[in-house]
Design a protein around this motif. Structure first.
Motif, PDB file in Angstrom:
ATOM      1  N   GLN A 176     -29.268  97.934 -49.431  1.00  0.00           N
ATOM      2  CA  GLN A 176     -27.763  98.847 -49.819  1.00  0.00           C
ATOM      3  C   GLN A 176     -27.824  98.567 -51.329  1.00  0.00           C
ATOM      4  N   PHE A 177     -28.299  97.731 -52.005  1.00  0.00           N
ATOM      5  CA  PHE A 177     -28.073  97.597 -53.507  1.00  0.00           C
ATOM      6  C   PHE A 177     -28.761  99.027 -54.117  1.00  0.00           C
ATOM      7  N   VAL A 178     -29.986  99.083 -53.706  1.00  0.00           N
ATOM      8  CA  VAL A 178     -30.829 100.313 -54.260  1.00  0.00           C
ATOM      9  C   VAL A 178     -29.940 101.766 -53.944  1.00  0.00           C
ATOM     10  N   ALA A 179     -29.428 101.622 -52.751  1.00  0.00           N
ATOM     11  CA  ALA A 179     -28.757 102.780 -52.355  1.00  0.00           C
ATOM     12  C   ALA A 179     -27.616 102.980 -53.325  1.00  0.00           C
ATOM     13  N   GLU A 180     -26.799 101.904 -53.347  1.00  0.00           N
ATOM     14  CA  GLU A 180     -25.639 102.426 -54.263  1.00  0.00           C
ATOM     15  C   GLU A 180     -25.814 102.496 -55.695  1.00  0.00           C
ATOM     16  N   HIS A 181     -26.861 101.969 -56.164  1.00  0.00           N
ATOM     17  CA  HIS A 181     -27.152 102.188 -57.780  1.00  0.00           C
ATOM     18  C   HIS A 181     -28.053 103.106 -58.171  1.00  0.00           C
TER      19      HIS A 181
ATOM     20  N   LEU B  38     -33.738 104.180 -45.181  1.00  0.00           N
ATOM     21  CA  LEU B  38     -34.896 104.351 -45.496  1.00  0.00           C
ATOM     22  C   LEU B  38     -35.670 103.444 -46.570  1.00  0.00           C
ATOM     23  N   MET B  39     -34.901 102.914 -47.251  1.00  0.00           N
ATOM     24  CA  MET B  39     -34.963 101.683 -48.421  1.00  0.00           C
ATOM     25  C   MET B  39     -35.418 100.637 -47.538  1.00  0.00           C
ATOM     26  N   ALA B  40     -34.611 100.214 -46.401  1.00  0.00           N
ATOM     27  CA  ALA B  40     -34.668  99.220 -45.690  1.00  0.00           C
ATOM     28  C   ALA B  40     -36.138  99.166 -44.785  1.00  0.00           C
TER      29      ALA B  40
END
Length: 340
Positions: free
Chosen positions: A30-35, A42-44
């Protein structure tokens, strides 16, 4: 009573490490997605695959398995609070007919193609049914009613592994494909829900596009899941094994999380879920699904697929491509009809 509480506490202690790992991966995603604007689902999944070793026997294995299975079903069930009959009717009878045709045609294709490449009909039914309906859940339900032989366990293990691997690949590739084809959010969600095998990857692929695509893909997928009951009944009537154990426990034909989803969707359709409660359930569902996707990634070992025979791999890949091609052609045709 104390014994009961002690049992619950012991179970919670066993689940806690793995669940916390999945939650931490979800927070990182979620951090990568928001930033950085990357899809959180997909990141998870990718972060989870990189941590595959954590699902091996050890302190985190039990909790990861619980998250990938039970937390996922909980997340999908409460997602029903965001769905209504109005959304179902927006899909139209054409979409319903397409899903029925996809199941029937994929199973028939699997049986015919299996004969051409020297695979047995029971194996074809097992793989085609899992591809056409709901992946690993369908594989286990269908295997429970097929006659048993010395290859039954191996065939089931391969089918569960095969649909999981192909679903993981589809989760990554299908959103890219729908974007390249210029599909809108509803069409993209319909394509993913009608083609990806397992619920977890359907949710991940759909919500990696948008909330609308995710909700549509989940709804379409759950309609496919509902086809499991009649298909299993027909297979049981076609192949009867009088020597199978009558007392043997079999997996439920219609999973409980589907019923939960439908109950909440029904309540939402009648306006019985307050807006604040609906928003809370939607947020809770998003985090549950994100953690579950991370756990699914941790349980996925793509290297294992090379250990099975080439004919078996060719069969399940061909069935997957057939279903995707059929749905893709039908969606394009239906869109052209709508334009016309």
């Amino acid at each position: 009573m104390n014994f009961w509480f002690e049992g619950i506490a012991a179970k919670a202690r066993g689940l806690f490490p793995g669940m916390m790992v999945a939650l931490l991966v979800a927070l990182a995603a979620q951090f990568v997605a928001e930033h950085y604007g990357a899809p959180a689902m997909l990141m998870a999944l990718l972060f989870g695959i990189a941590l595959n070793f954590l699902s091996e026997p050890g302190p985190t294995a039990e909790g990861i398995g619980f998250t990938a299975r039970t937390v996922l079903r909980f997340g999908v069930a409460i997602l029903g609070a965001r769905i209504s009959v109005e959304m179902l009717t927006s899909l139209g009878w054409g979409m319903i007919a397409l899903l029925v045709a996809g199941v029937v045609a994929t199973i028939l294709f699997g049986v015919i193609f299996a004969r051409l490449i020297g695979q047995g009909p029971r194996f074809a039914i097992l793989t085609a049914g899992s591809v056409a309906i709901c992946g690993a859940s369908a594989a286990m339900a269908i295997a429970a009613v097929l006659p048993k032989d010395e290859r039954s366990e191996r065939n089931l293990l391969f089918t569960v592994l095969g649909v999981t691997v192909l679903s993981t690949l589809a989760m990554i590739l299908y959103p890219i494909l729908t974007n390249a084809l210029g599909f809108d959010e509803l069409t993209a969600g319909a394509f993913i829900g009608a083609t990806v095998h397992d619920v977890a990857q359907v949710v991940g692929a759909g919500f990696s596009i948008s909330d609308t695509a995710g909700e549509t893909s989940t709804l379409v997928k759950l309609i496919r899941v509902s086809f499991l009951a009649p298909v299993v009944v027909l297979i049981a009537l076609w192949w009867r094994d009088p020597e199978s154990g009558a007392g043997e426990k079999r997996p439920p034909i219609i999973p409980g999380f589907v019923l939960g989803f439908l109950v909440l969707a029904g309540l939402n359709s009648f306006g019985l879920i307050p807006q604040a409660a609906g928003a809370f359930l939607a947020k809770l569902s998003s985090w549950a699904l994100l953690a579950a996707i991370a756990a699914v990634g941790m349980k996925t070992d793509l290297r294992n697929v090379i250990q099975v025979g080439g004919g078996a791999i060719a069969l399940i890949v061909a069935e997957t491509l057939f279903l995707a091609g059929l749905v893709l052609a039908a969606l394009v045709w239906l869109d052209l009809l709508a334009v016309g």
